[in-house]
Design a protein around this motif. Structure first.
Motif, PDB file in Angstrom:
ATOM      1  N   VAL A 192       0.860  -1.179   0.000  1.00  0.00           N
ATOM      2  CA  VAL A 192       0.000   0.000   0.000  1.00  0.00           C
ATOM      3  C   VAL A 192       0.897   1.230   0.000  1.00  0.00           C
ATOM      4  O   VAL A 192       2.048   1.175   0.437  1.00  0.00           O
ATOM      5  N   TYR A 193       0.370   2.321  -0.515  1.00  0.00           N
ATOM      6  CA  TYR A 193       1.111   3.569  -0.544  1.00  0.00           C
ATOM      7  C   TYR A 193       0.475   4.491   0.480  1.00  0.00           C
ATOM      8  O   TYR A 193      -0.706   4.814   0.390  1.00  0.00           O
ATOM      9  N   SER A 194       1.241   4.871   1.478  1.00  0.00           N
ATOM     10  CA  SER A 194       0.730   5.715   2.563  1.00  0.00           C
ATOM     11  C   SER A 194       1.579   6.973   2.652  1.00  0.00           C
ATOM     12  O   SER A 194       2.757   6.897   3.012  1.00  0.00           O
ATOM     13  N   GLY A 195       0.982   8.100   2.331  1.00  0.00           N
ATOM     14  CA  GLY A 195       1.729   9.359   2.355  1.00  0.00           C
ATOM     15  C   GLY A 195       2.769   9.375   1.260  1.00  0.00           C
ATOM     16  O   GLY A 195       2.448   9.440   0.083  1.00  0.00           O
ATOM     17  N   ASN A 196       4.025   9.260   1.640  1.00  0.00           N
ATOM     18  CA  ASN A 196       5.105   9.261   0.653  1.00  0.00           C
ATOM     19  C   ASN A 196       5.913   7.962   0.700  1.00  0.00           C
ATOM     20  O   ASN A 196       7.052   7.932   0.252  1.00  0.00           O
ATOM     21  N   ARG A 197       5.338   6.905   1.242  1.00  0.00           N
ATOM     22  CA  ARG A 197       6.097   5.660   1.356  1.00  0.00           C
ATOM     23  C   ARG A 197       5.235   4.442   1.082  1.00  0.00           C
ATOM     24  O   ARG A 197       4.023   4.465   1.258  1.00  0.00           O
ATOM     25  N   TYR A 198       5.910   3.400   0.643  1.00  0.00           N
ATOM     26  CA  TYR A 198       5.266   2.109   0.450  1.00  0.00           C
ATOM     27  C   TYR A 198       5.350   1.326   1.746  1.00  0.00           C
ATOM     28  O   TYR A 198       6.362   1.356   2.442  1.00  0.00           O
ATOM     29  N   LEU A 199       4.277   0.616   2.061  1.00  0.00           N
ATOM     30  CA  LEU A 199       4.258  -0.284   3.208  1.00  0.00           C
ATOM     31  C   LEU A 199       3.894  -1.672   2.695  1.00  0.00           C
ATOM     32  O   LEU A 199       3.044  -1.825   1.819  1.00  0.00           O
ATOM     33  N   ILE A 200       4.564  -2.664   3.237  1.00  0.00           N
ATOM     34  CA  ILE A 200       4.367  -4.050   2.836  1.00  0.00           C
ATOM     35  C   ILE A 200       3.517  -4.752   3.892  1.00  0.00           C
ATOM     36  O   ILE A 200       3.853  -4.717   5.082  1.00  0.00           O
ATOM     37  N   ILE A 201       2.438  -5.381   3.467  1.00  0.00           N
ATOM     38  CA  ILE A 201       1.615  -6.168   4.382  1.00  0.00           C
ATOM     39  C   ILE A 201       2.318  -7.518   4.528  1.00  0.00           C
ATOM     40  O   ILE A 201       2.364  -8.307   3.587  1.00  0.00           O
ATOM     41  N   ARG A 202       2.900  -7.732   5.697  1.00  0.00           N
ATOM     42  CA  ARG A 202       3.802  -8.861   5.927  1.00  0.00           C
ATOM     43  C   ARG A 202       3.155 -10.206   5.603  1.00  0.00           C
ATOM     44  O   ARG A 202       3.733 -11.024   4.890  1.00  0.00           O
ATOM     45  N   THR A 203       1.948 -10.456   6.104  1.00  0.00           N
ATOM     46  CA  THR A 203       1.310 -11.762   5.904  1.00  0.00           C
ATOM     47  C   THR A 203       1.000 -12.015   4.429  1.00  0.00           C
ATOM     48  O   THR A 203       1.168 -13.128   3.935  1.00  0.00           O
ATOM     49  N   LYS A 204       0.568 -10.978   3.712  1.00  0.00           N
ATOM     50  CA  LYS A 204       0.266 -11.133   2.287  1.00  0.00           C
ATOM     51  C   LYS A 204       1.551 -11.321   1.483  1.00  0.00           C
ATOM     52  O   LYS A 204       1.566 -12.080   0.508  1.00  0.00           O
ATOM     53  N   PHE A 205       2.638 -10.652   1.882  1.00  0.00           N
ATOM     54  CA  PHE A 205       3.894 -10.839   1.179  1.00  0.00           C
ATOM     55  C   PHE A 205       4.447 -12.241   1.434  1.00  0.00           C
ATOM     56  O   PHE A 205       4.996 -12.859   0.529  1.00  0.00           O
ATOM     57  N   GLU A 206       4.292 -12.750   2.649  1.00  0.00           N
ATOM     58  CA  GLU A 206       4.717 -14.118   2.944  1.00  0.00           C
ATOM     59  C   GLU A 206       3.990 -15.106   2.036  1.00  0.00           C
ATOM     60  O   GLU A 206       4.602 -16.030   1.487  1.00  0.00           O
ATOM     61  N   LYS A 207       2.684 -14.903   1.847  1.00  0.00           N
ATOM     62  CA  LYS A 207       1.899 -15.762   0.963  1.00  0.00           C
ATOM     63  C   LYS A 207       2.390 -15.628  -0.475  1.00  0.00           C
ATOM     64  O   LYS A 207       2.525 -16.626  -1.188  1.00  0.00           O
ATOM     65  N   PHE A 208       2.687 -14.406  -0.908  1.00  0.00           N
ATOM     66  CA  PHE A 208       3.202 -14.148  -2.253  1.00  0.00           C
ATOM     67  C   PHE A 208       4.520 -14.895  -2.466  1.00  0.00           C
ATOM     68  O   PHE A 208       4.712 -15.536  -3.512  1.00  0.00           O
ATOM     69  N   VAL A 209       5.404 -14.856  -1.510  1.00  0.00           N
ATOM     70  CA  VAL A 209       6.693 -15.538  -1.609  1.00  0.00           C
ATOM     71  C   VAL A 209       6.479 -17.055  -1.644  1.00  0.00           C
ATOM     72  O   VAL A 209       7.133 -17.756  -2.440  1.00  0.00           O
ATOM     73  N   ASP A 210       5.579 -17.571  -0.827  1.00  0.00           N
ATOM     74  CA  ASP A 210       5.292 -19.008  -0.810  1.00  0.00           C
ATOM     75  C   ASP A 210       4.809 -19.508  -2.169  1.00  0.00           C
ATOM     76  O   ASP A 210       5.144 -20.615  -2.591  1.00  0.00           O
ATOM     77  N   GLU A 211       4.034 -18.675  -2.855  1.00  0.00           N
ATOM     78  CA  GLU A 211       3.444 -19.066  -4.149  1.00  0.00           C
ATOM     79  C   GLU A 211       4.365 -18.802  -5.320  1.00  0.00           C
ATOM     80  O   GLU A 211       4.066 -19.229  -6.437  1.00  0.00           O
ATOM     81  N   SER A 212       5.465 -18.105  -5.119  1.00  0.00           N
ATOM     82  CA  SER A 212       6.378 -17.736  -6.210  1.00  0.00           C
ATOM     83  C   SER A 212       7.527 -18.728  -6.320  1.00  0.00           C
ATOM     84  O   SER A 212       8.035 -19.213  -5.311  1.00  0.00           O
ATOM     85  N   SER A 213       7.937 -18.992  -7.543  1.00  0.00           N
ATOM     86  CA  SER A 213       9.103 -19.845  -7.747  1.00  0.00           C
ATOM     87  C   SER A 213      10.363 -19.004  -7.858  1.00  0.00           C
ATOM     88  O   SER A 213      11.470 -19.501  -7.663  1.00  0.00           O
ATOM     89  N   ALA A 214      10.201 -17.727  -8.195  1.00  0.00           N
ATOM     90  CA  ALA A 214      11.345 -16.793  -8.267  1.00  0.00           C
ATOM     91  C   ALA A 214      10.827 -15.397  -7.975  1.00  0.00           C
ATOM     92  O   ALA A 214       9.689 -15.063  -8.249  1.00  0.00           O
ATOM     93  N   ILE A 215      11.704 -14.596  -7.410  1.00  0.00           N
ATOM     94  CA  ILE A 215      11.331 -13.208  -7.101  1.00  0.00           C
ATOM     95  C   ILE A 215      12.159 -12.288  -7.957  1.00  0.00           C
ATOM     96  O   ILE A 215      13.305 -12.432  -8.129  1.00  0.00           O
TER      97      ILE A 215
END
Length: 79
Positions: free
Chosen positions: A56-79
């Motif tokens: 998400v973009y909040s103000g002037n910075r990006y924030l990463i939703i940790r649990t959703k990124f963990e799921k994204f990494v689990d489902e990815s074969s390469a980043i």
């Protein structure tokens, strides 16, 4: 002097409250890069390309939703 609550790993130093990264819901680019062992440039690019999915973009910075990124990494074969 640091006070520590065992329940939720909150520490207080010099009037500032900090929560351990593993307990946070959202992480900054720098925190996420350190936590997931990914470079900050790559982490920023991933956040820009996946806005709304795990970033998400909040103000002037990006924030990463940790649990959703963990799921994204689990489902990815390469980043």
């Amino acid at each position: 002097m640091a006070d520590e609550q065992k329940n939720n790993h909150i520490t207080t130093e010099n009037g500032k409250t900090s929560v351990s990264v593993s307990e946070k819901y959202m992480l900054t680019i720098k925190e996420a890069a350190e936590y997931f062992s990914i470079g900050t440039k790559k982490m920023r690019r991933l956040a820009e390309d996946n806005l709304g999915r795990f970033a998400v973009y909040s103000g002037n910075r990006y924030l990463i939703i940790r649990t959703k990124f963990e799921k994204f990494v689990d489902e990815s074969s390469a980043i």
